[in-house]
Motif scaffolding. Structure first.
Motif, PDB file in Angstrom:
ATOM      1  N   UNK A  35       0.836  -1.197   0.000  1.00  0.00           N
ATOM      2  CA  UNK A  35       0.000   0.000   0.000  1.00  0.00           C
ATOM      3  C   UNK A  35       0.877   1.255   0.000  1.00  0.00           C
ATOM      4  N   UNK A  36       0.606   2.172  -0.934  1.00  0.00           N
ATOM      5  CA  UNK A  36       1.317   3.438  -1.002  1.00  0.00           C
ATOM      6  C   UNK A  36       2.713   3.380  -1.592  1.00  0.00           C
ATOM      7  N   UNK A  65      -5.597   2.554  -8.117  1.00  0.00           N
ATOM      8  CA  UNK A  65      -4.337   3.273  -8.286  1.00  0.00           C
ATOM      9  C   UNK A  65      -3.348   2.586  -9.203  1.00  0.00           C
ATOM     10  N   UNK A  66      -3.683   1.419  -9.699  1.00  0.00           N
ATOM     11  CA  UNK A  66      -2.793   0.674 -10.586  1.00  0.00           C
ATOM     12  C   UNK A  66      -3.369   0.650 -11.996  1.00  0.00           C
ATOM     13  N   UNK A  67      -2.494   0.711 -12.988  1.00  0.00           N
ATOM     14  CA  UNK A  67      -2.908   0.606 -14.382  1.00  0.00           C
ATOM     15  C   UNK A  67      -2.414  -0.726 -14.918  1.00  0.00           C
ATOM     16  N   UNK A  68      -3.314  -1.466 -15.532  1.00  0.00           N
ATOM     17  CA  UNK A  68      -2.987  -2.756 -16.134  1.00  0.00           C
ATOM     18  C   UNK A  68      -3.126  -2.581 -17.636  1.00  0.00           C
ATOM     19  N   UNK A  69      -2.050  -2.849 -18.367  1.00  0.00           N
ATOM     20  CA  UNK A  69      -2.017  -2.611 -19.803  1.00  0.00           C
ATOM     21  C   UNK A  69      -1.529  -3.873 -20.513  1.00  0.00           C
ATOM     22  N   UNK A  70      -2.121  -4.172 -21.671  1.00  0.00           N
ATOM     23  CA  UNK A  70      -1.684  -5.313 -22.471  1.00  0.00           C
ATOM     24  C   UNK A  70      -1.237  -4.840 -23.842  1.00  0.00           C
ATOM     25  N   UNK A  86      -0.677   1.521  -5.373  1.00  0.00           N
ATOM     26  CA  UNK A  86      -1.968   1.073  -4.855  1.00  0.00           C
ATOM     27  C   UNK A  86      -2.451   1.975  -3.715  1.00  0.00           C
ATOM     28  N   UNK A  87      -3.761   2.291  -3.717  1.00  0.00           N
ATOM     29  CA  UNK A  87      -4.284   3.197  -2.695  1.00  0.00           C
ATOM     30  C   UNK A  87      -5.229   2.536  -1.700  1.00  0.00           C
ATOM     31  N   UNK A  88      -5.504   1.243  -1.809  1.00  0.00           N
ATOM     32  CA  UNK A  88      -6.212   0.504  -0.764  1.00  0.00           C
ATOM     33  C   UNK A  88      -5.803  -0.962  -0.786  1.00  0.00           C
TER      34      UNK A  88
END
Length: 142
Positions: A35-36, A65-70, A86-88
């Motif tokens: 976290x953070x 808070x996370x970006x998942x890219x393919x 990540x924020x939680x």
């Protein structure tokens, strides 16, 4: 005559029995995110070439808070990148799907579910290595 028959069957089958249609990913499991703290991992496909790769129909997704890219590169390797802070705490579960190209054989479809755990505690492991030749002390934190 048997050889001719075997060659004929092999020709008719289009060599499909020799083609690897399995797609796997490395790493198979994701390291825990804190976290953070900045998180980044790049996952690569292994096995059959990949023509298409998405997160259930989308090229990217943002979550917690996370970006998942393919994406798929010119060599037909599929990649999944996860980055951000990540924020939680909790779990992020996402599924990727895609397809391998077909030639004389039909292409293959695949899907894989990933689970990313976000922890509020930081896991730090500390260890020391002593180089007896130069009396040097090295410490690494993971």
């Amino acid at each position: 005559m048997k050889i001719l028959y075997i060659i004929f069957v092999f020709f008719i089958s289009g060599c499909c029995s020799l083609v690897n249609k399995q797609v796997s990913f490395y790493p198979e499991t994701l390291p825990i995110a804190n976290l953070g703290k900045e998180y980044y991992i790049k996952i690569q496909s292994n096995g059959a070439p990949v023509r298409r790769l998405s997160i259930m129909g989308k090229e990217s997704e943002s979550n917690n808070g996370l970006k998942i890219k393919t994406y798929v590169d010119n060599s037909m390797h599929g990649f999944i990148e996860i980055s951000g802070v990540p924020n939680k705490t909790g779990e992020i579960i996402f599924e990727v799907e895609g397809g391998a190209p077909g030639t004389a054989c039909s292409g293959a479809r695949f899907n894989k579910k990933f689970t990313l755990l976000i922890s509020s505690t930081q896991s730090k492991t500390s260890f020391s290595i002593i180089n007896s030749d130069k009396d040097a002390l090295f410490t690494a934190c993971i």
